[in-house]
Design a protein around this motif. Structure first.
Motif, PDB file in Angstrom:
ATOM      1  N   GLY A  53      63.968  21.703  99.270  1.00  0.00           N
ATOM      2  CA  GLY A  53      63.940  22.763 100.277  1.00  0.00           C
ATOM      3  C   GLY A  53      63.271  22.289 101.552  1.00  0.00           C
ATOM      4  N   PHE A  58      65.487  24.795 103.574  1.00  0.00           N
ATOM      5  CA  PHE A  58      65.680  26.132 103.029  1.00  0.00           C
ATOM      6  C   PHE A  58      64.393  26.542 102.323  1.00  0.00           C
ATOM      7  N   GLU A  59      64.169  27.846 102.284  1.00  0.00           N
ATOM      8  CA  GLU A  59      62.990  28.385 101.610  1.00  0.00           C
ATOM      9  C   GLU A  59      63.251  28.404 100.108  1.00  0.00           C
ATOM     10  N   GLU A  60      62.206  28.221  99.351  1.00  0.00           N
ATOM     11  CA  GLU A  60      62.350  28.309  97.900  1.00  0.00           C
ATOM     12  C   GLU A  60      61.245  29.214  97.374  1.00  0.00           C
TER      13      GLU A  60
END
Length: 69
Positions: A53, A58-60
Motif C-alpha cells: 500500500g 493505497f490505504e490499507e
C-alpha cells in the motif's frame, strides 16, 4: 469479473497488488482481516499488504480479531 485460473493463482503477492488491486480495480483503500493472506502459496499477509500500500499509494486497513463473550 476476473477468472480464477492457473495464471491468476500463480500471481505473487506483489503482482496481485499491482495488477489486480491497483491496475484492475483502481483501489484507493483495501480492508482486510488480521489473518488475510494472498498471492501464490498465500505468501502475502496483512503486513505485506501494508508495505505494498505504501509502494502503490493505497490505504490499507487491517481489522483486528473480534472476540465475543
Amino acid at each position: 469479473m476476473m477468472r480464477f485460473d492457473e495464471a491468476f493463482a500463480a500471481l505473487s503477492a506483489r503482482a496481485f497488488a499491482e495488477q489486480v488491486l491497483v491496475r484492475g480495480l483502481g483501489a484507493e483503500a483495501v480492508v482486510v482481516g488480521h489473518d488475510f493472506h494472498f498471492g501464490r502459496g498465500r505468501e502475502g499477509n496483512a503486513e505485506t499488504l501494508r508495505a505494498l500500500g505504501d509502494e502503490f499509494d493505497f490505504e490499507e486497513y487491517i481489522v483486528p480479531p473480534v472476540v465475543r463473550d
